[in-house]
Design an enzyme around this catalytic site. Structure first.
Site, mmCIF file in Angstrom:
data_model
loop_
_atom_site.group_PDB
_atom_site.id
_atom_site.type_symbol
_atom_site.label_atom_id
_atom_site.label_comp_id
_atom_site.label_asym_id
_atom_site.label_seq_id
_atom_site.Cartn_x
_atom_site.Cartn_y
_atom_site.Cartn_z
ATOM 1 N N SER A 151 0.882 -1.182 0.000
ATOM 2 C CA SER A 151 0.000 0.000 0.000
ATOM 3 C C SER A 151 0.907 1.215 0.000
ATOM 4 O O SER A 151 2.092 1.125 0.335
ATOM 5 C CB SER A 151 -0.860 -0.028 1.264
ATOM 6 O OG SER A 151 -1.216 1.267 1.697
ATOM 7 N N TYR A 164 -2.824 -0.871 10.267
ATOM 8 C CA TYR A 164 -2.804 -1.094 8.811
ATOM 9 C C TYR A 164 -1.482 -0.623 8.213
ATOM 10 O O TYR A 164 -0.826 -1.362 7.471
ATOM 11 C CB TYR A 164 -3.979 -0.345 8.168
ATOM 12 C CG TYR A 164 -4.081 -0.550 6.677
ATOM 13 C CD1 TYR A 164 -4.689 -1.682 6.156
ATOM 14 C CD2 TYR A 164 -3.548 0.378 5.786
ATOM 15 C CE1 TYR A 164 -4.772 -1.884 4.794
ATOM 16 C CE2 TYR A 164 -3.633 0.189 4.420
ATOM 17 C CZ TYR A 164 -4.249 -0.948 3.925
ATOM 18 O OH TYR A 164 -4.317 -1.147 2.572
#
Ligand SMILES: NC(=O)c1ccc[n+]([C@@H]2O[C@H](COP(=O)([O-])OP(=O)(O)OC[C@H]3O[C@@H](n4cnc5c(N)ncnc54)[C@H](O)[C@@H]3O)[C@@H](O)[C@H]2O)c1
Length: 261
Positions: A151, A164
């Protein structure tokens, strides 16, 4: 050689088997369809049989072939069973995409342990299990390619998503380490790092203020479309096009990672 043949030789996956863990999701589903359209037989793997079967039906409607297998990506026995089911289906596995993931956004001092653990397990441990179990088989059976999903938060952390961001930084670090471990045995391991693509796991987090902040730092000034990940995935997974790519991370983010202000 005709241009079509040339591209087919570079990126074509005819006769190959690809497993997409999290192929039930928005991005995993798009990657599964892309790999299938490039010629691979695709095993769509995940927890939601309805969505998985729907994706398989869409792939078949497009003239390619696929099957759905249930997997809990954080459970070793289940990932092992997925490998076994794949080998029963086609006798081989050439590509694994580790695309299961969850997100969570809670005020920092209110993050419960089980929420933190769920994010780290789903994003990082699932990647580890996939790489270890499928990587061992590929290394012993002629090689292959593994694609982990990072990401933009793997580079610099994103505010509001603590576990995350940490999990994605870890996925990229882990990808480099496993690439070093498996490259000598013919298995290329790389990471694809998407920018912002509206999906189930981030829908609740994308408030209007958050969207404005994201667009302010995205030179292309828009979200990505899931299908826009397919070309990068094919580059990293195809045995010819990606033949010398290992331990890389490829950002597909409209320029988000390239800029600050
Ligand atoms: N959407 C984005 O903007 C974006 C950006 C960067 C990275 N990512 C990453 O892409 C990946 C796919 O996310 P998405 O955006 O398509 O979200 P999504 O919620 O649509 O898909 C995630 C899928 O993972 C599955 N899953 C979760 N836990 C699982 C488990 N234990 N076993 C099996 N399957 C499990 C879910 O059922 C779901 O189908 C994730 O790793 C996510 O972090 C997404």
């Amino acid at each position: 050689m005709m241009a079509g043949d040339y591209l087919h030789n570079l990126f074509g996956l005819a006769g190959r088997t690809a497993v997409v863990v999290g192929g039930t999701g928005v991005l995993g589903g798009a990657l599964a369809e892309g790999l299938a359209r490039a010629g691979a037989f695709v095993v769509v793997a995940g927890r939601g049989a309805d969505r998985g079967s729907g994706r398989v039906a869409a792939i078949k409607a497009g003239g390619s072939d696929a099957t759905f297998v249930t997997v809990d990506a954080v459970a070793r026995d289940s990932v092992r069973a997925l490998l076994d089911a794949t080998l029963r289906a086609t006798g081989r596995v050439d590509i694994l995409v580790n695309c299961a993931g969850v997100n969570s956004s809670l005020p920092y001092f209110e993050i419960p342990d089980d929420d933190f653990d769920r994010v780290i397990d789903t994003n990082l441990k699932s990647t580890h299990l996939g790489c270890q179990i499928f990587g061992a088989h590929m290394a012993d059976h002629g090689g292959g390619a593994i694609l982990n999903i990072g990401s933009v938060s793997a580079d610099k952390p994103l505010s509001k998503v603590f576990a995350y961001s940490a999990s994605k930084a870890a996925v990229v670090n882990y990808t480099r380490n496993v690439a070093r471990e498996l490259a000598p045995r013919g298995v290329r391991v790389n990471a694809l790092c998407p920018g912002f693509f509206p999906a189930e796991q981030n829908r609740k987090i994308l408030s209007p203020e958050r969207v404005a902040a994201i667009m302010g730092q995205t030179p292309m000034n828009r979200f990505g479309e899931p299908a826009e990940l397919v070309g990068a995935a094919l580059l990293l997974c195809a045995p010819t096009a990606g033949s010398f790519i290992a331990g890389a991370e490829l950002y597909v983010d409209g320029g988000f990672t390239a800029m600050r202000l």
